[in-house]
Scaffold this motif. Structure first.
Motif, PDB file in Angstrom:
ATOM      1  N   GLU A  85      -6.005  -8.177   8.816  1.00  0.00           N
ATOM      2  CA  GLU A  85      -5.287  -7.541   7.798  1.00  0.00           C
ATOM      3  C   GLU A  85      -5.958  -7.350   6.282  1.00  0.00           C
ATOM      4  N   ARG A  86      -6.388  -8.458   6.009  1.00  0.00           N
ATOM      5  CA  ARG A  86      -6.950  -8.652   4.847  1.00  0.00           C
ATOM      6  C   ARG A  86      -8.579  -8.090   5.006  1.00  0.00           C
ATOM      7  N   LEU A  87      -9.082  -8.207   5.896  1.00  0.00           N
ATOM      8  CA  LEU A  87     -10.412  -7.517   6.328  1.00  0.00           C
ATOM      9  C   LEU A  87     -10.094  -5.952   6.017  1.00  0.00           C
ATOM     10  N   ALA A  88      -9.319  -5.392   6.663  1.00  0.00           N
ATOM     11  CA  ALA A  88      -8.767  -3.873   6.743  1.00  0.00           C
ATOM     12  C   ALA A  88      -8.818  -3.535   5.036  1.00  0.00           C
ATOM     13  N   LYS A 105      -6.917  13.103   0.042  1.00  0.00           N
ATOM     14  CA  LYS A 105      -5.682  12.614  -0.919  1.00  0.00           C
ATOM     15  C   LYS A 105      -5.313  11.211  -0.478  1.00  0.00           C
ATOM     16  N   HIS A 106      -5.891  10.789   0.799  1.00  0.00           N
ATOM     17  CA  HIS A 106      -5.137   9.518   1.413  1.00  0.00           C
ATOM     18  C   HIS A 106      -6.402   8.857   2.459  1.00  0.00           C
ATOM     19  N   VAL A 107      -6.611   7.799   2.453  1.00  0.00           N
ATOM     20  CA  VAL A 107      -7.646   6.783   3.262  1.00  0.00           C
ATOM     21  C   VAL A 107      -6.895   5.890   4.107  1.00  0.00           C
ATOM     22  N   THR A 108      -7.338   5.822   5.327  1.00  0.00           N
ATOM     23  CA  THR A 108      -6.609   4.664   6.231  1.00  0.00           C
ATOM     24  C   THR A 108      -7.846   3.959   6.751  1.00  0.00           C
ATOM     25  N   VAL A 109      -7.721   2.772   6.986  1.00  0.00           N
ATOM     26  CA  VAL A 109      -8.724   1.969   7.638  1.00  0.00           C
ATOM     27  C   VAL A 109      -8.074   1.201   8.574  1.00  0.00           C
TER      28      VAL A 109
END
Length: 125
Positions: A85-88, A105-109
């Motif tokens: 989770e912290r890596l993401a 407008k949005h980014v997801t990793v």
């Protein structure tokens, strides 16, 4: 809504620092798969949400910090459990700093630590 994704693989090491971590408390490697997804309602003047080559370059630059390293040794994980989770989260923050993101407008990793488990961090731009 338009969405563009880029995926990369990397190997990194860590050991968990929580109470009773079991075997995860020993130094070990993961073959992580990292996926960046950018989204937004509009395209730029060229009909792109983003230039995919630019996203690849920014993601490669971001992942070079973690590739073949022990996460516990990196400043961003000092005093913290180096969870997926912290890596993401850290990848997301560094990717946003490295990329040229005018239209999304949005980014997801999403970071997969194996074939069945992943963690995701997302933020508005």
């Amino acid at each position: 809504m338009y969405r563009v994704s880029v995926r990369r693989e990397m190997i990194a090491q860590h050991f968990l620092t929580v109470p009773n971590p079991g075997p995860e408390g020993e130094l070990h490697s993961h073959a992580f798969t990292v996926e960046i997804e950018l989204s937004g309602p509009e395209l730029n003047q060229y009909g792109y949400l983003v230039d995919i080559d630019d996203v690849k370059a920014a993601l490669d630059a971001t992942l070079s910090r973690y590739r073949d390293k022990t996460m516990n040794d990196l400043i961003e994980f000092q005093g913290k459990n180096p969870s997926v989770e912290r890596l993401a989260h850290e990848i997301c923050v560094r990717f946003v700093e490295a990329a040229s993101l005018e239209t999304p407008k949005h980014v997801t990793v999403r970071v997969w630590e194996d074939d069945v488990a992943s963690a995701t961090y997302e933020t508005a731009l």
